[in-house]
Design an enzyme around this catalytic site. Structure first.
Site, PDB file in Angstrom:
ATOM      1  N   GLY A  26       0.789  -1.231   0.000  1.00 48.81           N
ATOM      2  CA  GLY A  26       0.000   0.000   0.000  1.00 48.81           C
ATOM      3  C   GLY A  26       0.812   1.266   0.000  1.00 48.81           C
ATOM      4  O   GLY A  26       0.350   2.321   0.440  1.00 48.81           O
ATOM      5  N   ILE A  78      -0.159   5.975   4.762  1.00 48.41           N
ATOM      6  CA  ILE A  78       0.559   5.633   5.999  1.00 48.41           C
ATOM      7  C   ILE A  78       1.728   4.714   5.657  1.00 48.41           C
ATOM      8  O   ILE A  78       2.798   4.799   6.249  1.00 48.41           O
ATOM      9  CB  ILE A  78      -0.383   4.928   7.017  1.00 48.41           C
ATOM     10  CG1 ILE A  78      -1.468   5.894   7.496  1.00 48.41           C
ATOM     11  CG2 ILE A  78       0.396   4.403   8.226  1.00 48.41           C
ATOM     12  CD1 ILE A  78      -2.486   5.268   8.448  1.00 48.41           C
ATOM     13  N   SER A  90      -8.503  -1.340  11.640  1.00 47.28           N
ATOM     14  CA  SER A  90      -9.083  -0.027  11.858  1.00 47.28           C
ATOM     15  C   SER A  90      -9.949  -0.089  13.102  1.00 47.28           C
ATOM     16  O   SER A  90     -10.416  -1.166  13.495  1.00 47.28           O
ATOM     17  CB  SER A  90      -9.938   0.340  10.639  1.00 47.28           C
ATOM     18  OG  SER A  90     -10.991   1.218  10.985  1.00 47.28           O
ATOM     19  N   TYR A 121     -16.972  -2.240   5.235  1.00 45.65           N
ATOM     20  CA  TYR A 121     -15.642  -1.848   5.714  1.00 45.65           C
ATOM     21  C   TYR A 121     -15.400  -2.429   7.105  1.00 45.65           C
ATOM     22  O   TYR A 121     -14.335  -2.988   7.389  1.00 45.65           O
ATOM     23  CB  TYR A 121     -15.528  -0.314   5.739  1.00 45.65           C
ATOM     24  CG  TYR A 121     -14.177   0.205   6.197  1.00 45.65           C
ATOM     25  CD1 TYR A 121     -13.029  -0.040   5.432  1.00 45.65           C
ATOM     26  CD2 TYR A 121     -14.032   0.934   7.372  1.00 45.65           C
ATOM     27  CE1 TYR A 121     -11.775   0.427   5.842  1.00 45.65           C
ATOM     28  CE2 TYR A 121     -12.793   1.414   7.780  1.00 45.65           C
ATOM     29  CZ  TYR A 121     -11.672   1.153   7.019  1.00 45.65           C
ATOM     30  OH  TYR A 121     -10.443   1.617   7.430  1.00 45.65           O
TER      31      TYR A 121
END
Length: 322
Positions: free
Chosen positions: A29, A35, A160, A187
């Site tokens: 990513g 991040i 998360s 999500y």
């Protein structure tokens, strides 16, 4: 073990970073606004041998590689082309790493947040496929290399705070091919799955000395929010105003403060190298501390964890024996 603290990455590296010297680290990513990109830059200060930086396209990683070259010219970097929405692409990417005998740290940071309904190349609902199943396969394929690195190596799965409201709908992970799709519910489901996967993986690995953690990086403004609509912002603002966020067990959730990318990356580094949390393998980390008490009863249920592993093997049509 310390209590939760928002800290910059530099603090964690200053404390424990010497253990990263000479290591090989793979990060997914990576881009200029992620991040993961910040994580790569921060880790380069600890003089690892090689940073393998993965993304769908090389131009996403180029600015990060240039930055690392300017601040840590001795650290080798390597771009790894991989699309987490395509299981074939993951297999091909891993195949190109044959010359890499070991990976000391695997940081799975890539993800997608609240997109409109869509499916991956293999037909999985996008968030479940990219955020969770892709990591399940990637970890399976890279585990021999992480094992070869020996005790103290790590597998870190970024999840998360949404895991707290999430559960896996075992009867219908794909939202009836989109008919019942709600972006935030999907999500949250994908993040609950990430956390549950880590719990099972840590248990299966037993005392091999491989560190496995899922982490909540906190609220960090990054490329992840590109699918936020004005309606979504309104909904979040409404929830904040009403103090109305509760987890799956009805416990109130405080809305996290916005933090920097360095502060978001810090908990990933804590998972990789902080020696004080070693006895808590498989834990969920938040603000650089063990935060299992934030998880809901669904994700903590060992039967659900086992069921998810089985479901994942079925969906990928291959076993993952640890």
């Amino acid at each position: 073990m310390s209590s939760q603290q928002i800290l910059p990455s530099e603090t964690i590296i200053h404390r424990y970073g010497s253990s990263l010297a000479g290591k090989t680290i793979l990060i997914t990513g990576v881009s200029g606004d992620s991040i993961a990109g910040e994580l790569a830059i921060q880790l380069s200060a600890a003089r690892p041998h090689l940073l393998i930086l993965s993304a769908r396209a090389e131009e996403r990683v180029t600015p990060i590689i240039q930055k690392i070259k300017s601040i840590a010219p001795d650290v080798k970097t390597r771009f790894l082309k991989m699309d987490l929405g395509d299981m074939d692409s993951i297999r091909k990417a891993v195949d190109t790493l044959r010359d890499i005998p070991k990976i000391d740290h695997l940081a799975c940071v890539a993800g997608v947040m609240v997109p409109p309904y869509g499916t991956t190349k293999d037909g999985f609902e996008m968030q479940f496929g990219v955020n969770y199943l892709a990591n399940f396969l990637l970890v399976k394929l890279l585990l021999p290399k992480v094992s070869a690195a020996g005790p103290g190596s790590s597998i870190i799965i970024v999840a998360s705070g949404a895991a707290r409201t999430g559960k896996v709908d075992f009867e219908d992970v794909g939202f009836s091919e989109g008919k019942t799709y709600e972006p935030l519910v999907a999500y949250s489901q994908s993040n609950a799955a990430r956390v549950m996967f880590v719990k099972t993986l840590a248990e299966k690995l037993g005392d091999r000395g491989i560190r496995v953690f899922s982490i909540d990086p906190g609220a960090v403004w990054s490329g992840l929010q590109r699918h936020f609509t004005p309606e979504f912002h309104e909904m979040v603002a409404g929830l904040s105003a009403s103090g109305g966020m509760v987890d799956l067990d009805g416990r109130p959730i405080e809305m996290p403060p916005w933090t920097t990318k360095s502060e978001g990356a810090a908990t990933i580094i804590t998972g990789m190298i902080d020696p004080t949390i070693q006895g808590h393998n498989g834990a969920f980390l938040h603000n650089n501390a063990v935060a299992n008490d934030e998880l809901n009863s669904h994700t903590l249920n060992p039967d659900n964890q086992a069921k998810l592993w089985e479901l994942s093997e079925q969906m990928l049509q291959e076993p993952f024996a640890v």
